[in-house]
Design an enzyme around this catalytic site. Structure first.
Site, mmCIF file in Angstrom:
data_model
loop_
_atom_site.group_PDB
_atom_site.id
_atom_site.type_symbol
_atom_site.label_atom_id
_atom_site.label_comp_id
_atom_site.label_asym_id
_atom_site.label_seq_id
_atom_site.Cartn_x
_atom_site.Cartn_y
_atom_site.Cartn_z
ATOM 1 N N HIS A 43 0.848 -1.161 -0.085
ATOM 2 C CA HIS A 43 0.092 -0.005 -0.098
ATOM 3 C C HIS A 43 1.069 1.230 0.000
ATOM 4 O O HIS A 43 1.218 1.889 0.904
ATOM 5 C CB HIS A 43 -0.890 -0.094 1.220
ATOM 6 C CG HIS A 43 -1.821 0.962 1.217
ATOM 7 N ND1 HIS A 43 -3.252 0.789 1.748
ATOM 8 C CD2 HIS A 43 -2.032 2.215 0.817
ATOM 9 C CE1 HIS A 43 -3.899 1.770 1.725
ATOM 10 N NE2 HIS A 43 -3.220 2.672 1.312
ATOM 11 N N GLU A 70 -2.755 -1.666 -3.338
ATOM 12 C CA GLU A 70 -3.900 -1.060 -2.753
ATOM 13 C C GLU A 70 -3.433 0.565 -2.599
ATOM 14 O O GLU A 70 -2.545 0.760 -2.400
ATOM 15 C CB GLU A 70 -4.313 -1.823 -1.603
ATOM 16 C CG GLU A 70 -3.191 -1.676 -0.355
ATOM 17 C CD GLU A 70 -3.865 -2.352 0.745
ATOM 18 O OE1 GLU A 70 -4.741 -3.448 0.677
ATOM 19 O OE2 GLU A 70 -3.467 -2.138 1.726
ATOM 20 N N HIS A 190 -8.573 -5.977 7.177
ATOM 21 C CA HIS A 190 -8.296 -4.949 8.259
ATOM 22 C C HIS A 190 -8.617 -5.736 9.459
ATOM 23 O O HIS A 190 -9.759 -6.099 9.632
ATOM 24 C CB HIS A 190 -9.250 -3.734 7.793
ATOM 25 C CG HIS A 190 -8.400 -2.686 8.198
ATOM 26 N ND1 HIS A 190 -7.993 -2.154 9.412
ATOM 27 C CD2 HIS A 190 -7.702 -1.538 7.499
ATOM 28 C CE1 HIS A 190 -7.346 -1.331 9.288
ATOM 29 N NE2 HIS A 190 -7.014 -0.919 8.148
HETATM 30 N N1 PXP Z 1 -6.828 -3.918 3.347
HETATM 31 C C1 PXP Z 1 -6.735 -2.839 3.255
HETATM 32 C C2 PXP Z 1 -7.589 -2.011 2.072
HETATM 33 C C3 PXP Z 1 -5.753 -1.981 4.026
HETATM 34 O O1 PXP Z 1 -5.633 -0.550 3.977
HETATM 35 C C4 PXP Z 1 -5.201 -2.678 4.962
HETATM 36 C C5 PXP Z 1 -3.923 -1.914 5.888
HETATM 37 O O2 PXP Z 1 -3.002 -1.469 4.807
HETATM 38 C C6 PXP Z 1 -5.315 -4.272 4.940
HETATM 39 C C7 PXP Z 1 -6.478 -4.676 4.337
HETATM 40 C C8 PXP Z 1 -4.648 -4.810 5.845
HETATM 41 O O3 PXP Z 1 -4.889 -4.463 7.333
HETATM 42 P P1 PXP Z 1 -4.214 -5.126 8.393
HETATM 43 O O4 PXP Z 1 -2.785 -4.242 8.432
HETATM 44 O O5 PXP Z 1 -5.157 -4.562 9.833
HETATM 45 O O6 PXP Z 1 -4.049 -6.587 8.397
#
Ligand code: PXP
Length: 238
Positions: A43, A70, A190
């Site tokens: 990301h 992402e 997330h």
């Molecule tokens: N999905 C998206 C769109 C995210 O922005 C993130 C965090 O960068 C995640 C998944 C992964 O989340 P986590 O770091 O809490 O596992």
């Protein structure tokens, strides 16, 4: 089986704390795959505080599983993604200064903005996914935008899992059923972790991929990356 895409942003955060190239994010991506990850997620944010645009270009050619980028679709993000052509792009509505993604798209308000971007990515042969809350109106909106997939924003699940897990997962089960009926593929992510992932994965149907970063990299401090990835993969076994 649901695929595990490992988000390696936190590896870059540690590297950036000191400058230099330790830990090396390219090596981390290779090792995640070696230990069983089905994909690598990164990301890049506008301030490049963890993954940099240069990291994206270096990681792209070495990923042998599935590469997911992402981020918020700014002009520079769109140009970057079109130039490295990952397997999947996941669009997230995060503000430049957001600590982490903290909302899904309002796919009704931003329908025309997203439709044209999604169309450009699909035209370039990149699978598209939109980060959305588990609400029917946003999933129906995502369908009109013609994205290939949605990524269900699981923070609320993670928050309520500890209180009433059946209630916490219900909107996600309903959303997955609706998305499937509409012909959308389903990802999720997330705040998923070793405590809440198994129940989520066994309850939510049609789940194609989860992307996990923060908890997984934190667990790896104690368990090591190989054991950690294997433990997350075990949670996804049906
Ligand atoms: N999905 C998206 C769109 C995210 O922005 C993130 C965090 O960068 C995640 C998944 C992964 O989340 P986590 O770091 O809490 O596992």
């Amino acid at each position: 089986m649901t695929k595990l895409s490992v988000n390696i942003n936190k590896i870059a955060t540690i590297r950036n704390a000191r400058g230099g190239n330790i830990p090396n994010v390219v090596e981390a991506a290779i090792n995640c795959e070696r230990f069983g990850a089905d994909g690598i997620t990164i990301h890049p944010r506008p301030d490049e505080r963890h993954i940099t645009y240069n990291d994206v270009r270096q990681i792209a050619p070495i990923v042998t599983t599935e590469f997911n980028i992402e981020g918020y679709p700014s002009k520079s993000f769109i140009e970057l993604v079109l130039s490295v052509k990952p397997h999947q792009v996941t669009l997230v509505p995060d503000a430049p200064d957001a600590i982490t993604s903290n909302a899904g798209w309002d796919t009704l308000t931003h329908q025309s903005f997203l439709s044209s971007i999604i169309s450009d990515f699909k035209g370039a042969g990149i699978r598209t996914s939109l980060f959305v809350e588990a609400k029917s109106k946003y999933i129906e909106g995502a369908k009109t935008i013609q994205t290939d997939r949605i990524e269900l924003y699981t923070e609320s699940y993670a928050q309520y899992y500890a209180i009433v897990k059946e209630k916490a997962v219900k909107p996600f089960v309903e959303s997955a059923i609706l998305a499937k009926e509409l012909g959308l593929g389903i990802n999720a992510g997330h705040d998923l972790n070793l405590d809440n992932l198994k129940y989520f994965s066994s309850s939510v149907p049609y789940l194609e991929e989860v992307s996990i970063g923060h908890a997984l990299i934190s667990d790896a401090l104690y368990l090591g990356l190989e054991k950690t990835i294997k433990s997350y993969k075990n949670c996804l076994k049906k």
